[in-house]
Design an enzyme around this catalytic site. Structure first.
Site, PDB file in Angstrom:
ATOM      1  N   ASN A 151      22.358   7.128   5.771  1.00 49.80           N
ATOM      2  CA  ASN A 151      21.088   6.824   6.427  1.00 49.80           C
ATOM      3  C   ASN A 151      21.286   6.699   7.934  1.00 49.80           C
ATOM      4  O   ASN A 151      22.406   6.793   8.442  1.00 49.80           O
ATOM      5  CB  ASN A 151      20.492   5.525   5.869  1.00 49.80           C
ATOM      6  CG  ASN A 151      19.542   5.760   4.718  1.00 49.80           C
ATOM      7  OD1 ASN A 151      18.660   6.617   4.798  1.00 49.80           O
ATOM      8  ND2 ASN A 151      19.705   5.011   3.642  1.00 49.80           N
ATOM      9  N   ASP A 202      18.192   1.514   6.875  1.00 47.38           N
ATOM     10  CA  ASP A 202      17.704   2.752   6.272  1.00 47.38           C
ATOM     11  C   ASP A 202      17.554   3.773   7.403  1.00 47.38           C
ATOM     12  O   ASP A 202      18.419   3.847   8.269  1.00 47.38           O
ATOM     13  CB  ASP A 202      16.400   2.514   5.502  1.00 47.38           C
ATOM     14  CG  ASP A 202      16.230   3.505   4.354  1.00 47.38           C
ATOM     15  OD1 ASP A 202      16.113   4.717   4.631  1.00 47.38           O
ATOM     16  OD2 ASP A 202      16.201   3.093   3.187  1.00 47.38           O
TER      17      ASP A 202
END
Length: 292
Positions: A151, A202
């Site tokens: 990510n 993320d």
């Protein structure tokens, strides 16, 4: 600890996606695109008109890049594909872990050189099942193996620094790269150690001043870090599992963020899985085109 600013934005799309991800913005078309990975769908929103279209896909896909006015690159579980915008027709460009059917693509972003960095992961999030790759034309080069959940892939405005994370490791990494190719020129180092905080790193995007905007999965916010890795701002999002931001709008001065309902079950709220405009002014940058 940075106190989170309450949400002051709006819902761009009220559909509760299982795993919203991979947003990007096509300046020429004034259109933003994003995926529901597990829903096998590509979402299209024309910002001036509000016209929304959902395109079904034959596979799970997670990242999109503009090639030119007529074509897009899509990273998917079955490989890298060229998509014709007018018809949705797909053609294979290059394989991506064809020997690992238990994997799929995940986070990815374009480098200024026209190369793509794309991550893969196990479909059930298996430890160290995935990797991060550099893609230039049809050439796919392994950069970092044994990644669990890749990510936060994004790049500094001068193209000399790349950022990425393994969400399970909880550390945002920084690495020097060649601005002309997007290939690493040194070993990665830790920019931000996020262990011990609520949630996980993320998706991320880097603005025109080099600040990193990161979606904090499980913490319901988007965090902003300066180029030295200092946490300077946090903005609440009405979804627990925020997944990825993107700069949108004619001036690239708005921030879209996707989210996911995956795994929440009966605890999911109306906001989980929706797509939002954060409602703040940003100094964004256009995503480069992928060069064939």
């Amino acid at each position: 600890m940075i106190e989170s600013t309450p949400f002051g934005g709006k819902v761009l799309c009220a559909a509760g996606l299982t795993l919203g991800e991979g947003p990007t913005y096509d300046v020429g078309r004034e259109t933003t695109w994003w995926f529901d990975i597990k829903g096998k769908a590509l979402h299209e929103l024309h910002l001036p008109s509000g016209r929304k279209t959902v395109h079904g896909l034959p596979f799970m896909a997670s990242a999109l890049a503009r090639i030119d006015g007529e074509r897009q690159l899509i990273a998917a579980e079955d490989g890298l594909f060229v998509r014709e915008v007018a018809t949705g027709e797909l053609s294979i460009l290059a394989e991506l872990e064809a020997d690992k059917p238990g994997n799929r693509s995940n986070d990815g972003r374009m480098h200024q050189s026209g190369a793509l960095w794309i991550g893969t992961m196990g479909k059930s999030g298996e430890d160290e099942a995935g990797a991060i790759y550099h893609v230039r034309g049809k050439s796919v080069t392994l950069l970092y193996p044994r990644v669990s959940i890749p990510n936060s892939i994004c790049f500094s405005p001068d193209g000399a620094t790349a950022y990425f994370t393994d969400s399970k490791a909880g550390k945002l990494m920084s690495v020097a790269v060649d601005p002309a190719t997007g290939m690493p020129t040194a070993a990665p180092t830790v920019l931000v150690d996020g262990q011990g905080r609520d949630g996980d790193f993320d998706g991320s995007v880097c603005d025109a001043d080099g600040f990193i905007w990161n979606a904090r999965w499980g913490a319901g916010c988007v965090d902003r870090y300066d180029p030295a890795g200092r946490h300077v701002e946090s903005y609440a999002v009405p979804a627990k599992q925020v997944t990825c931001p993107a700069f949108i709008g004619g001036g690239l001065d708005r921030l879209l963020v996707t989210s996911a309902r995956d795994g929440l079950g009966d605890t999911a709220t109306d906001g989980d899985g929706q797509t939002f405009d954060l409602g703040i002014a940003v100094k964004g940058r256009a995503e480069p085109d992928f060069r064939l």
